[in-house]
Write a protein that holds these residues in place. Structure first.
Motif, PDB file in Angstrom:
ATOM      1  N   PHE A  14      11.992 -25.444  74.924  1.00  0.00           N
ATOM      2  CA  PHE A  14      11.823 -25.975  73.574  1.00  0.00           C
ATOM      3  C   PHE A  14      13.030 -26.815  73.154  1.00  0.00           C
ATOM      4  CE2 PHE A  14       9.002 -22.220  73.502  1.00  0.00           C
ATOM      5  CZ  PHE A  14       7.824 -22.854  73.145  1.00  0.00           C
ATOM      6  N   SER A  15      14.229 -26.365  73.507  1.00  0.00           N
ATOM      7  CA  SER A  15      15.416 -27.149  73.173  1.00  0.00           C
ATOM      8  C   SER A  15      15.454 -28.424  74.002  1.00  0.00           C
ATOM      9  CB  SER A  15      16.686 -26.334  73.397  1.00  0.00           C
ATOM     10  OG  SER A  15      16.852 -26.016  74.753  1.00  0.00           O
ATOM     11  N   ARG A  17      12.878 -30.102  74.975  1.00  0.00           N
ATOM     12  CA  ARG A  17      11.921 -31.014  74.360  1.00  0.00           C
ATOM     13  C   ARG A  17      12.549 -31.705  73.152  1.00  0.00           C
ATOM     14  NH1 ARG A  17       6.439 -28.739  71.741  1.00  0.00           N
ATOM     15  NH2 ARG A  17       6.387 -27.563  73.708  1.00  0.00           N
ATOM     16  N   HIS A  63      10.430 -16.534  72.045  1.00  0.00           N
ATOM     17  CA  HIS A  63       9.829 -17.724  71.430  1.00  0.00           C
ATOM     18  C   HIS A  63      10.638 -18.096  70.187  1.00  0.00           C
ATOM     19  CE1 HIS A  63       6.763 -20.256  69.475  1.00  0.00           C
ATOM     20  NE2 HIS A  63       6.270 -20.404  70.690  1.00  0.00           N
ATOM     21  N   MET A 103      10.616 -28.271  65.579  1.00  0.00           N
ATOM     22  CA  MET A 103       9.717 -27.205  66.033  1.00  0.00           C
ATOM     23  C   MET A 103       8.549 -27.018  65.057  1.00  0.00           C
ATOM     24  SD  MET A 103      10.836 -25.835  68.944  1.00  0.00           S
ATOM     25  CE  MET A 103      11.143 -27.531  69.426  1.00  0.00           C
ATOM     26  N   GLU A 106       6.095 -29.876  65.469  1.00  0.00           N
ATOM     27  CA  GLU A 106       5.361 -29.737  66.721  1.00  0.00           C
ATOM     28  C   GLU A 106       4.381 -28.569  66.691  1.00  0.00           C
ATOM     29  OE1 GLU A 106       5.959 -31.745  69.940  1.00  0.00           O
ATOM     30  OE2 GLU A 106       6.274 -32.947  68.124  1.00  0.00           O
ATOM     31  N   VAL A 108       5.234 -25.464  66.777  1.00  0.00           N
ATOM     32  CA  VAL A 108       5.756 -24.342  67.561  1.00  0.00           C
ATOM     33  C   VAL A 108       6.064 -23.157  66.653  1.00  0.00           C
ATOM     34  CG1 VAL A 108       7.644 -23.589  69.090  1.00  0.00           C
ATOM     35  CG2 VAL A 108       6.692 -25.902  69.307  1.00  0.00           C
TER      36      VAL A 108
END
Length: 315
Positions: A14-15, A17, A63, A103, A106, A108
């Protein structure tokens, strides 16, 4: 005795991205991207440290949605305990805000945990400057600079920083093709990849011409188009510029802070003291808004107070 070791496994994809997003879509400078990456790595390393009781040892984070404002606050507490400056803490928290905002966009996460964070107040310090008359005298007398390529390069570094007010990262990015000798200007790539044109004085134009000619005659193997290079012709790097500035400012100043940004502050303060318009200074410095430039007015006020105390009979 049973010791509960709390371990956190953050999904680094995630980081990664996020870093790709600010690098390729937002087109942040390499220096800024590196700073964001460093801040995120520090935060994730904090979460992964089993000695930290944050905030529920039994919960393993797999997560980003599991990260709460408590984790961020505990990180702030640790940084304060380590005597990290409020300005640095605020920058790191700003990184997290931007990361979690991405995030959220997105899909997330559903809640931005950084939105509840209140950052420490930054004490208002006046920009550190050097006496411009002493700096100008050192540059004009040309005694402290050696007569070889390194000496001419060092002088150019000092003249560019003081004569244009550009940032360190901007100086490192200037290419030979960014110099317009006919117009007497230099093009720099500032924050957020915003280009601006800065005029250069006649002495700096002559120095640039002399330096470029000498650089060409050095027969460096890589023939770098980057303006400032090392003694061996490689692209200059931040530490080199810091060492150059510290060396020559030591001749005229005993203050502790001797960084490239001191020359930027001196450039802006000198212009303001000599009647330059604040909006013009803002454009030269590449500030996004006038509030960032107004800090230099405080130096000018302090200078006027000093003159008043020295000159007025009632002072």
């Amino acid at each position: 005795m049973y010791i509960h070791l709390w371990s956190v496994q953050v999904v680094f994809m995630f980081s990664e991205r996020f870093i790709r997003y600010i690098k390729f879509e937002k087109r942040y400078s390499p220096h800024t991207v590196l700073a964001y990456q460093s801040d995120l790595d520090q935060f994730f390393n904090f979460l992964n440290n089993p000695d930290k009781k944050v905030p529920a040892p039994e919960a393993v984070i797999t997560h980003p949605s599991q990260i709460t404002h408590h984790h961020i606050r505990n990180w702030m507490v640790e940084m304060m305990g380590d005597q990290i400056l409020a300005r640095s803490i605020n920058r790191k928290i700003a990184t997290l805000r931007k990361y979690f905002k991405f995030m959220l966009q997105e899909g997330v996460i559903e809640i931005n945990p950084a939105s509840k964070i209140t950052t420490p107040k930054i004490p208002k310090n006046l920009p550190v400057i050097v006496e411009d008359t002493r700096l100008t005298a050192m540059l004009d007398e040309n005694i402290v600079f050696s007569k070889d390529f390194a000496g001419l390069r060092d002088k150019l570094v000092m003249e560019m920083l003081f004569g244009t007010g550009m940032r360190l990262s901007e100086l490192l990015g200037v290419k030979e093709t960014d110099i317009n000798a006919y117009e007497g200007t230099v093009k720099v790539l500032g924050k957020r990849n915003k280009e601006r044109i800065i005029p250069v004085n006649n002495e700096l134009k002559l120095l640039l011409s002399e330096y470029l000619e000498l650089k060409k005659n050095q027969n460096f193997g890589n023939n770098s188009l980057i303006l400032i290079v090392t003694d061996k012709g490689a692209d200059a790097y931040s530490k080199l510029i810091y060492l150059i500035v510290q060396k020559y400012l030591s001749y005229i100043s005993t203050q502790n802070k001797k960084s490239p940004h001191v020359l930027r502050h001196t450039f802006a303060t000198s212009l303001l003291n000599r009647g330059a318009d604040l909006n013009a200074i803002k454009e030269l410095l590449g500030h996004a808004n006038l509030s960032a430039t107004q800090i230099y007015t405080h130096n000018s006020v302090e200078r006027l107070k000093s003159i008043y105390k020295q000159a007025h009979p009632k002072a």
